[in-house]
Design a protein around this motif. Structure first.
Motif, short mmCIF file in Angstrom:
data_model
loop_
_atom_site.label_atom_id
_atom_site.label_comp_id
_atom_site.label_asym_id
_atom_site.label_seq_id
_atom_site.Cartn_x
_atom_site.Cartn_y
_atom_site.Cartn_z
N GLY A 180 0.77 -1.24 0.00
CA GLY A 180 0.00 0.00 0.00
C GLY A 180 0.80 1.29 0.00
N HIS A 181 2.12 1.21 -0.11
CA HIS A 181 2.95 2.42 -0.07
C HIS A 181 3.17 2.97 -1.49
CE1 HIS A 181 4.04 2.04 4.20
NE2 HIS A 181 4.01 0.73 3.96
N THR A 182 2.98 4.27 -1.63
CA THR A 182 3.28 4.93 -2.90
C THR A 182 4.21 6.14 -2.70
OG1 THR A 182 1.29 6.29 -2.69
CG2 THR A 182 1.11 4.24 -3.97
N LYS A 183 4.38 6.55 -1.47
CA LYS A 183 5.24 7.71 -1.17
C LYS A 183 6.51 7.18 -0.51
CE LYS A 183 1.04 10.43 -0.67
NZ LYS A 183 0.13 11.14 0.26
N ILE A 184 7.40 6.69 -1.37
CA ILE A 184 8.59 5.97 -0.93
C ILE A 184 9.83 6.80 -1.24
CG2 ILE A 184 9.90 3.82 -1.12
CD1 ILE A 184 7.27 2.60 -2.37
N TRP A 185 10.54 7.23 -0.20
CA TRP A 185 11.75 8.04 -0.36
C TRP A 185 12.97 7.14 -0.28
CZ3 TRP A 185 12.16 13.67 -0.39
CH2 TRP A 185 10.91 14.29 -0.53
N HIS A 186 14.07 7.65 -0.81
CA HIS A 186 15.31 6.86 -0.85
C HIS A 186 16.48 7.64 -0.28
CE1 HIS A 186 18.20 3.89 -2.10
NE2 HIS A 186 18.82 4.71 -2.93
N ILE A 187 17.24 7.00 0.62
CA ILE A 187 18.50 7.55 1.10
C ILE A 187 19.60 6.84 0.32
CG2 ILE A 187 19.99 7.99 3.08
CD1 ILE A 187 17.54 7.56 4.87
N PHE A 323 24.14 -12.73 -8.44
CA PHE A 323 23.33 -13.46 -7.46
C PHE A 323 22.19 -12.56 -6.97
CE2 PHE A 323 27.28 -15.81 -7.31
CZ PHE A 323 26.87 -17.12 -7.15
N PRO A 324 20.97 -13.06 -6.97
CA PRO A 324 19.85 -12.23 -6.51
C PRO A 324 19.89 -12.00 -5.01
CG PRO A 324 19.11 -14.48 -6.91
CD PRO A 324 20.54 -14.41 -7.38
N GLY A 325 19.45 -10.83 -4.57
CA GLY A 325 19.27 -10.58 -3.14
C GLY A 325 17.87 -11.01 -2.72
N HIS A 326 17.65 -11.08 -1.41
CA HIS A 326 16.30 -11.37 -0.95
C HIS A 326 16.03 -10.55 0.31
CE1 HIS A 326 18.48 -14.26 1.65
NE2 HIS A 326 17.48 -14.08 2.49
N LEU A 327 14.77 -10.23 0.51
CA LEU A 327 14.38 -9.37 1.62
C LEU A 327 14.18 -10.21 2.89
CD1 LEU A 327 13.94 -6.31 1.70
CD2 LEU A 327 11.48 -6.75 1.61
N VAL A 328 14.80 -9.78 3.98
CA VAL A 328 14.61 -10.40 5.29
C VAL A 328 13.60 -9.54 6.05
CG1 VAL A 328 15.69 -11.13 7.43
CG2 VAL A 328 16.96 -11.31 5.28
N GLU A 329 12.40 -10.07 6.23
CA GLU A 329 11.33 -9.30 6.88
C GLU A 329 11.45 -9.40 8.40
OE1 GLU A 329 7.31 -9.35 4.96
OE2 GLU A 329 8.13 -11.14 3.98
N ARG A 330 11.42 -8.24 9.03
CA ARG A 330 11.42 -8.19 10.48
C ARG A 330 10.21 -7.37 10.92
NH1 ARG A 330 17.13 -7.87 9.27
NH2 ARG A 330 18.11 -9.86 9.83
N GLY A 331 10.44 -6.20 11.54
CA GLY A 331 9.27 -5.49 12.05
C GLY A 331 9.24 -4.01 11.74
N SER A 332 9.82 -3.60 10.60
CA SER A 332 9.90 -2.16 10.33
C SER A 332 9.04 -1.70 9.16
CB SER A 332 11.36 -1.77 10.06
OG SER A 332 11.86 -2.42 8.92
N VAL A 333 8.15 -2.57 8.69
CA VAL A 333 7.26 -2.19 7.59
C VAL A 333 5.82 -2.42 8.00
CG1 VAL A 333 6.53 -2.70 5.22
CG2 VAL A 333 8.96 -2.69 5.80
N ARG A 334 5.01 -1.37 7.82
CA ARG A 334 3.58 -1.45 8.14
C ARG A 334 2.78 -1.63 6.86
NH1 ARG A 334 -0.09 3.61 10.29
NH2 ARG A 334 -2.06 2.49 10.51
N ASP A 335 1.80 -2.53 6.92
CA ASP A 335 0.91 -2.77 5.78
C ASP A 335 -0.20 -1.72 5.80
OD1 ASP A 335 -0.89 -3.80 3.85
OD2 ASP A 335 -0.12 -5.83 4.22
N LEU A 336 -0.29 -0.92 4.74
CA LEU A 336 -1.30 0.15 4.67
C LEU A 336 -2.56 -0.29 3.94
CD1 LEU A 336 0.90 3.27 3.81
CD2 LEU A 336 0.19 2.41 6.05
N ARG A 337 -2.63 -1.49 3.47
CA ARG A 337 -3.81 -1.92 2.72
C ARG A 337 -5.02 -2.09 3.64
NH1 ARG A 337 -1.11 -7.05 -0.05
NH2 ARG A 337 -0.48 -7.24 2.13
#
Length: 337
Positions: A180-187, A323-337
């Motif tokens: 549900g995120h569309t306002k995604i900033w990048h550092i 080699f592909p990377g993969h995302l390790v999910e922990r607790g820093s992303v909130r689902d906005l859907r």
């Protein structure tokens, strides 16, 4: 020795009262030498400060059992992890590592690095590229000395291997958009960093693929301090609703950003989601809750070392590998859907 000359195998044999062959066998821990004799030889070696000749061992083995690694930076957390993986992969094949650190400020030349490293007693070289060398396209490997370049780009004469940084960063944005995120900033990383540029490109292309105009990148330098400065800038964006998620180009900047947001009274992930990269936060943050992009540095190291020390791998026709990377999910992303 008293005359200032290095001790020879003859000196050790004379002091221990054994043959030179027995000294050589003791150095290589041959079971053919009795324990008591080995102990006598080792005492003589210690007393004389004898060091076996690399040249002599190379003649017997046909190689030095050592590999050279050229790196531009070893202090950044991601590079430290990579270096450890190379050391482990080399050790698994019975090899040691000679390290050459290139000045991060001077122009980077593969040819100059090869000249310096090839003068050492090594059997092959690995170049870990953080920025583009001036002679990348024209560099020619040394005859008889296998070489591998750690790079996302193909090379006309050297095998190359790396993580697929751009595609992996693209996948991070896909992951956030799906939630549900569309306002995604990048550092972003430093302007000359190949990894930083690839991650920024992946973020930007994914945003455009989803029909989202990318906001301006906030420049960082891999340090938590630059992440903190970015978090100060982003705090107002979060409060105004202009930012719901941040993708930082490495974990150190992500945690710096998290600290700044916390100081501003902004919670991760309740108020804003945050994703890092390199997945090394657990090495410096207890109970890490940061979702992060993981790259398989162990697989990269094993592939590169294998190319250097296993002849059939150098001839297998696979000279460019991502080699592909993969995302390790922990607790820093909130689902906005």
């Amino acid at each position: 020795m008293a005359d200032g000359k290095p001790a020879s195998i003859k000196d050790v044999a004379r002091l221990a009262g054994v043959s030179e062959q027995t000294v050589s066998r003791t150095v290589h821990d041959s079971p053919a030498v009795r324990p008591a004799t080995k102990e006598k030889v080792r005492r003589a070696i210690a007393e004389l400060g004898y060091r076996p000749s690399n040249a002599g061992r190379a003649l017997r083995r046909g190689c030095y059992m050592a590999l050279g690694i050229v790196m531009g930076n070893i202090s950044e957390t991601g590079n430290r992890d990579r270096l450890e993986m190379f050391v482990d992969a080399a050790a698994a094949q019975g090899y040691t590592i000679a390290l050459l650190k290139m000045d991060r400020e001077e122009p980077l030349s593969l040819g100059q690095a090869a000249d310096r490293m090839s003068s050492l007693s090594i059997d092959g070289m690995i170049y870990v590229l953080n920025r583009t060398p001036e002679d990348f396209d024209t560099f020619v490997p040394r005859a008889g000395l296998p070489e591998v370049i750690i790079s996302m780009h193909d090379h006309p004469a050297c095998p190359t291997v790396d993580s697929d940084q751009e595609a992996s960063a693209h996948a991070v944005v896909d992951y956030l958009v799906e939630r549900g995120h569309t306002k995604i900033w990048h550092i972003g990383g430093p302007s000359r960093s190949l990894a930083g540029l690839a991650r920024e490109s992946g973020w930007r292309s994914a945003m455009l693929d989803h029909g989202i105009e990318p906001p301006q990148v906030i420049a960082g330098d891999w340090s938590p301090e630059s992440g903190y400065a970015a978090g100060v800038l982003l705090a107002d964006k979060v409060r105004s609703g202009a930012c719901t998620a941040v993708f930082a180009s490495d974990d150190a900047m992500a945690y710096g950003c998290m600290c700044a947001l916390s100081d501003a009274g902004i919670s991760v992930p309740d108020d804003v989601s945050l994703v890092g990269a390199d997945d090394i936060s657990s090495t410096f943050v207890p109970n890490s809750r940061l979702t992060s992009l993981h790259f398989d540095n162990s697989a990269i190291a094993e592939w590169a070392i294998g190319k250097l020390v296993i002849p059939e791998r150098m001839e297998d026709g696979c000279n460019h590998k991502l080699f592909p990377g993969h995302l390790v999910e922990r607790g820093s992303v909130r689902d906005l859907r």
